[in-house]
Scaffold this motif. Sequence first.
Motif, PDB file in Angstrom:
ATOM      1  N   ALA A  18      -7.993  -1.968  -4.156  1.00  0.00           N
ATOM      2  CA  ALA A  18      -7.332  -0.808  -3.553  1.00  0.00           C
ATOM      3  C   ALA A  18      -7.885  -0.523  -2.165  1.00  0.00           C
TER       4      ALA A  18
ATOM      5  N   SER B 232       0.826  -1.210   0.000  1.00  0.00           N
ATOM      6  CA  SER B 232       0.000   0.000   0.000  1.00  0.00           C
ATOM      7  C   SER B 232       0.860   1.261   0.000  1.00  0.00           C
TER       8      SER B 232
ATOM      9  N   ILE C  37      -6.511  -3.246   0.219  1.00  0.00           N
ATOM     10  CA  ILE C  37      -5.102  -2.994   0.517  1.00  0.00           C
ATOM     11  C   ILE C  37      -4.960  -1.799   1.451  1.00  0.00           C
ATOM     12  N   ALA C  38      -5.763  -0.767   1.241  1.00  0.00           N
ATOM     13  CA  ALA C  38      -5.678   0.424   2.089  1.00  0.00           C
ATOM     14  C   ALA C  38      -6.091   0.113   3.524  1.00  0.00           C
TER      15      ALA C  38
END
Length: 95
Positions: A40, A24, A43-44
């Motif tokens: 995304a 990240s 992962i964040a």
Amino acid sequence: MRSRSPLAFFSKVAVISNLVYLVSTLFLFITWMKIPRDIAQFIAVMGLELAPLINLVFALILLIRVLQKKVINFPAWQTIFNLSMLLVQIALLFI
């Protein structure tokens, strides 16, 4: 079957979340890379929010086990990697 300690579990989860943290952080610096929105977000959340929390829990459990002078039954590289990643996360928090 031998019972494993919670510290070994937290160590493995911390290694996985730290690797996601590195990915990240890499995505923050590489803006040209387009990834799907759902990936995304995963992962964040796992990298930027869960990794420091898991590392903190791991470090606290490790500190308690060391102070109680109990045996730690997992590889030393996991401890070194997790504690060094905790220091990196703390350093990047203040930058």
